[in-house]
Scaffold this motif. Structure first.
Motif, PDB file in Angstrom:
ATOM      1  N   ARG A  71       0.831  -1.210   0.000  1.00 37.43           N
ATOM      2  CA  ARG A  71       0.000   0.000   0.000  1.00 37.43           C
ATOM      3  C   ARG A  71       0.859   1.251   0.000  1.00 37.43           C
ATOM      4  NH1 ARG A  71      -4.845   0.243   4.072  1.00 37.43           N
ATOM      5  NH2 ARG A  71      -3.237  -0.823   5.209  1.00 37.43           N
ATOM      6  N   LYS A  72       0.527   2.173  -0.896  1.00 34.08           N
ATOM      7  CA  LYS A  72       1.271   3.427  -1.071  1.00 34.08           C
ATOM      8  C   LYS A  72       1.153   4.302   0.169  1.00 34.08           C
ATOM      9  CE  LYS A  72       1.235   5.372  -5.127  1.00 34.08           C
ATOM     10  NZ  LYS A  72       1.001   6.186  -6.341  1.00 34.08           N
ATOM     11  N   ASN A  73       2.308   4.816   0.626  1.00 33.31           N
ATOM     12  CA  ASN A  73       2.293   5.708   1.786  1.00 33.31           C
ATOM     13  C   ASN A  73       2.997   7.037   1.514  1.00 33.31           C
ATOM     14  OD1 ASN A  73       4.933   4.848   1.795  1.00 33.31           O
ATOM     15  ND2 ASN A  73       4.966   4.182   3.916  1.00 33.31           N
ATOM     16  N   ALA A  74       3.200   7.379   0.229  1.00 32.71           N
ATOM     17  CA  ALA A  74       3.808   8.660  -0.144  1.00 32.71           C
ATOM     18  C   ALA A  74       3.556   8.896  -1.631  1.00 32.71           C
ATOM     19  CB  ALA A  74       5.312   8.657   0.142  1.00 32.71           C
ATOM     20  N   PHE A  93      -1.257  -4.322  -5.313  1.00 33.48           N
ATOM     21  CA  PHE A  93      -0.762  -2.968  -5.093  1.00 33.48           C
ATOM     22  C   PHE A  93      -1.962  -2.051  -4.867  1.00 33.48           C
ATOM     23  CE2 PHE A  93       2.351  -5.217  -7.598  1.00 33.48           C
ATOM     24  CZ  PHE A  93       3.549  -4.879  -6.983  1.00 33.48           C
ATOM     25  N   ARG A  94      -1.880  -1.175  -3.876  1.00 29.25           N
ATOM     26  CA  ARG A  94      -2.996  -0.293  -3.545  1.00 29.25           C
ATOM     27  C   ARG A  94      -2.505   1.125  -3.325  1.00 29.25           C
ATOM     28  NH1 ARG A  94      -5.073  -4.152  -4.874  1.00 29.25           N
ATOM     29  NH2 ARG A  94      -6.526  -5.521  -3.861  1.00 29.25           N
ATOM     30  N   GLY A  95      -3.321   2.086  -3.767  1.00 23.14           N
ATOM     31  CA  GLY A  95      -3.108   3.459  -3.358  1.00 23.14           C
ATOM     32  C   GLY A  95      -3.523   3.584  -1.900  1.00 23.14           C
ATOM     33  N   SER A  99     -10.323   7.214  -3.037  1.00 22.07           N
ATOM     34  CA  SER A  99     -10.064   8.544  -3.599  1.00 22.07           C
ATOM     35  C   SER A  99      -8.677   8.943  -3.113  1.00 22.07           C
ATOM     36  CB  SER A  99     -11.107   9.550  -3.124  1.00 22.07           C
ATOM     37  OG  SER A  99     -12.373   9.210  -3.618  1.00 22.07           O
ATOM     38  N   PRO A 100      -7.632   8.498  -3.818  1.00 28.24           N
ATOM     39  CA  PRO A 100      -6.269   8.626  -3.293  1.00 28.24           C
ATOM     40  C   PRO A 100      -5.789  10.071  -3.177  1.00 28.24           C
ATOM     41  CG  PRO A 100      -6.235   7.842  -5.560  1.00 28.24           C
ATOM     42  CD  PRO A 100      -7.667   7.868  -5.138  1.00 28.24           C
ATOM     43  N   THR A 101      -4.998  10.302  -2.130  1.00 29.56           N
ATOM     44  CA  THR A 101      -4.356  11.605  -1.961  1.00 29.56           C
ATOM     45  C   THR A 101      -2.929  11.558  -2.502  1.00 29.56           C
ATOM     46  OG1 THR A 101      -3.701  11.027   0.283  1.00 29.56           O
ATOM     47  CG2 THR A 101      -5.742  12.248   0.028  1.00 29.56           C
ATOM     48  N   PHE A 102      -2.295  10.393  -2.476  1.00 27.50           N
ATOM     49  CA  PHE A 102      -0.923  10.272  -2.958  1.00 27.50           C
ATOM     50  C   PHE A 102      -0.909  10.166  -4.482  1.00 27.50           C
ATOM     51  CE2 PHE A 102      -0.140   8.345   1.382  1.00 27.50           C
ATOM     52  CZ  PHE A 102       0.426   9.507   1.892  1.00 27.50           C
ATOM     53  N   THR A 103      -0.061  10.958  -5.128  1.00 31.56           N
ATOM     54  CA  THR A 103      -0.009  11.026  -6.582  1.00 31.56           C
ATOM     55  C   THR A 103       0.919   9.966  -7.160  1.00 31.56           C
ATOM     56  OG1 THR A 103       1.811  12.612  -6.512  1.00 31.56           O
ATOM     57  CG2 THR A 103      -0.431  13.510  -6.539  1.00 31.56           C
ATOM     58  N   GLY A 104       0.857   9.826  -8.487  1.00 31.10           N
ATOM     59  CA  GLY A 104       1.764   8.936  -9.194  1.00 31.10           C
ATOM     60  C   GLY A 104       1.129   7.630  -9.621  1.00 31.10           C
ATOM     61  N   ASP A 105       1.857   6.909 -10.477  1.00 33.57           N
ATOM     62  CA  ASP A 105       1.439   5.570 -10.894  1.00 33.57           C
ATOM     63  C   ASP A 105       1.656   4.614  -9.714  1.00 33.57           C
ATOM     64  OD1 ASP A 105       1.071   6.512 -13.565  1.00 33.57           O
ATOM     65  OD2 ASP A 105       3.211   6.225 -13.962  1.00 33.57           O
ATOM     66  N   ASN A 106       0.975   3.474  -9.742  1.00 35.49           N
ATOM     67  CA  ASN A 106       1.220   2.466  -8.709  1.00 35.49           C
ATOM     68  C   ASN A 106       2.438   1.602  -9.046  1.00 35.49           C
ATOM     69  OD1 ASN A 106      -0.872   3.252  -7.068  1.00 35.49           O
ATOM     70  ND2 ASN A 106      -2.087   1.397  -7.330  1.00 35.49           N
ATOM     71  N   VAL A 107       2.478   1.058 -10.268  1.00 38.84           N
ATOM     72  CA  VAL A 107       3.527   0.116 -10.661  1.00 38.84           C
ATOM     73  C   VAL A 107       4.016   0.482 -12.059  1.00 38.84           C
ATOM     74  CG1 VAL A 107       4.099  -2.326 -11.000  1.00 38.84           C
ATOM     75  CG2 VAL A 107       2.321  -1.696  -9.371  1.00 38.84           C
ATOM     76  N   THR A 108       5.345   0.511 -12.247  1.00 39.74           N
ATOM     77  CA  THR A 108       5.896   0.774 -13.578  1.00 39.74           C
ATOM     78  C   THR A 108       6.955  -0.266 -13.920  1.00 39.74           C
ATOM     79  OG1 THR A 108       7.614   2.290 -12.784  1.00 39.74           O
ATOM     80  CG2 THR A 108       5.483   3.262 -13.400  1.00 39.74           C
ATOM     81  N   PHE A 109       6.968  -0.648 -15.196  1.00 34.35           N
ATOM     82  CA  PHE A 109       7.973  -1.572 -15.726  1.00 34.35           C
ATOM     83  C   PHE A 109       8.595  -0.931 -16.959  1.00 34.35           C
ATOM     84  CE2 PHE A 109       5.111  -4.410 -13.495  1.00 34.35           C
ATOM     85  CZ  PHE A 109       5.927  -5.386 -12.962  1.00 34.35           C
ATOM     86  N   ALA A 110       9.919  -0.888 -17.037  1.00 29.35           N
ATOM     87  CA  ALA A 110      10.608  -0.352 -18.204  1.00 29.35           C
ATOM     88  C   ALA A 110      11.397  -1.431 -18.945  1.00 29.35           C
ATOM     89  CB  ALA A 110      11.544   0.784 -17.800  1.00 29.35           C
ATOM     90  N   GLY A 111      11.588  -2.598 -18.349  1.00 28.88           N
ATOM     91  CA  GLY A 111      12.351  -3.670 -18.979  1.00 28.88           C
ATOM     92  C   GLY A 111      11.508  -4.489 -19.941  1.00 28.88           C
ATOM     93  N   ASP A 112      12.166  -5.369 -20.673  1.00 23.28           N
ATOM     94  CA  ASP A 112      11.500  -6.270 -21.612  1.00 23.28           C
ATOM     95  C   ASP A 112      11.162  -7.597 -20.938  1.00 23.28           C
ATOM     96  OD1 ASP A 112      11.748  -4.443 -23.730  1.00 23.28           O
ATOM     97  OD2 ASP A 112      13.724  -5.226 -24.288  1.00 23.28           O
ATOM     98  N   ASN A 113      10.125  -8.262 -21.460  1.00 23.73           N
ATOM     99  CA  ASN A 113       9.729  -9.609 -21.021  1.00 23.73           C
ATOM    100  C   ASN A 113       9.387  -9.665 -19.534  1.00 23.73           C
ATOM    101  OD1 ASN A 113      10.203 -10.833 -23.638  1.00 23.73           O
ATOM    102  ND2 ASN A 113      12.361 -10.458 -23.197  1.00 23.73           N
ATOM    103  N   TRP A 123      -6.775   1.912  -6.892  1.00 22.76           N
ATOM    104  CA  TRP A 123      -6.718   3.179  -6.168  1.00 22.76           C
ATOM    105  C   TRP A 123      -5.494   3.995  -6.576  1.00 22.76           C
ATOM    106  CZ3 TRP A 123      -7.785   1.160  -0.537  1.00 22.76           C
ATOM    107  CH2 TRP A 123      -9.062   0.610  -0.488  1.00 22.76           C
ATOM    108  N   ALA A 124      -5.095   3.885  -7.824  1.00 16.85           N
ATOM    109  CA  ALA A 124      -3.968   4.663  -8.328  1.00 16.85           C
ATOM    110  C   ALA A 124      -4.450   6.060  -8.695  1.00 16.85           C
ATOM    111  CB  ALA A 124      -3.371   3.988  -9.556  1.00 16.85           C
ATOM    112  N   LYS A 125      -3.699   7.073  -8.331  1.00 18.78           N
ATOM    113  CA  LYS A 125      -4.024   8.440  -8.741  1.00 18.78           C
ATOM    114  C   LYS A 125      -3.813   8.578 -10.251  1.00 18.78           C
ATOM    115  CE  LYS A 125      -4.856  12.741  -7.242  1.00 18.78           C
ATOM    116  NZ  LYS A 125      -5.961  13.099  -6.374  1.00 18.78           N
ATOM    117  N   ASN A 126      -2.780   7.936 -10.782  1.00 21.43           N
ATOM    118  CA  ASN A 126      -2.515   7.940 -12.220  1.00 21.43           C
ATOM    119  C   ASN A 126      -2.762   6.527 -12.763  1.00 21.43           C
ATOM    120  OD1 ASN A 126      -1.673  10.448 -11.348  1.00 21.43           O
ATOM    121  ND2 ASN A 126       0.128  10.495 -12.646  1.00 21.43           N
ATOM    122  N   ARG A 127      -1.753   5.886 -13.338  1.00 22.97           N
ATOM    123  CA  ARG A 127      -1.927   4.540 -13.901  1.00 22.97           C
ATOM    124  C   ARG A 127      -1.776   3.483 -12.813  1.00 22.97           C
ATOM    125  NH1 ARG A 127      -3.500   7.513 -17.718  1.00 22.97           N
ATOM    126  NH2 ARG A 127      -2.377   7.623 -19.698  1.00 22.97           N
ATOM    127  N   ALA A 128      -2.606   2.456 -12.884  1.00 18.75           N
ATOM    128  CA  ALA A 128      -2.450   1.318 -11.981  1.00 18.75           C
ATOM    129  C   ALA A 128      -1.195   0.542 -12.367  1.00 18.75           C
ATOM    130  CB  ALA A 128      -3.680   0.425 -12.032  1.00 18.75           C
TER     131      ALA A 128
END
Length: 191
Positions: A71-74, A93-95, A99-113, A123-128
């Protein structure tokens, strides 16, 4: 047993001080477990308050045993992965609130496969979930949950795949639930 597990590439976040009580900030403990570069990072049942977790090692697996919530705490992302071949299994993963107060995506992946098996992110403010590498996959939605953003505008997407101007091919989504009737899934240059 702990030393044997670590010698074969298995690390339990509780051995690094994570509590999982839904109150304690477990960010530093979880990050310490990730930084061991072990192949498998295991989360026993619990709700782990955390944010800003970063991962860069190829082929690391994150495995929830039983009911596991991060759970997101910032502000910012809960979990950001840049390694290739990274997998997350049975982690929710949870915001901070519906109605989340913390901004940003919850989870991001930049690698392949990389991928998620029987997980969820809500409960993501942006992308889950946002994945910009090639062949990202999600199979199943964990514990009767959903992939969901709180952004109900026309540009509020639950899941974003790909990156503008770069061909990120072979993404797969199977048996998942999203919640955003105005958005849902955004596919950018995914082929």
């Amino acid at each position: 047993v702990g030393e044997l597990a670590e010698s074969i590439g298995i690390v339990n976040v509780k051995n690094y001080g994570a509590v999982g009580d839904g109150v304690t900030d477990d960010t530093a403990a979880i990050q310490a477990a990730i930084d061991t570069t072990a192949t498998n990072i295991v989360f026993p049942p619990g709700t782990y308050q955390c944010s800003g977790l970063t991962q860069s090692v190829d082929a690391q697996h994150f495995i929830g045993i039983g009911s596991v919530v991060l759970r997101k705490n910032a502000n910012g992302v809960i979990f950001a992965s840049t390694g290739d071949g990274v997998e997350v299994h049975s982690i929710n993963f949870r915001g901070d609130a519906a109605s989340p107060t913390f901004t940003g995506d919850n989870v991001t992946f930049a690698g392949d496969n990389c991928g998620m098996l029987n997980c969820s992110s809500q409960w993501a403010k942006n992308r889950a979930v946002k994945a910009t590498g090639g062949h990202f996959w999600i199979i199943g939605t964990g514990q009767g949950s959903v992939y969901q953003t709180a952004d109900a505008t026309a540009t509020g997407f639950d899941i974003e795949l790909g990156i503008s101007g770069t061909a990120t091919l072979y993404d797969e989504l199977h048996g998942i639930y999203t919640s955003q009737s105005t958005g849902g899934i955004l596919a950018i240059d995914v082929g």
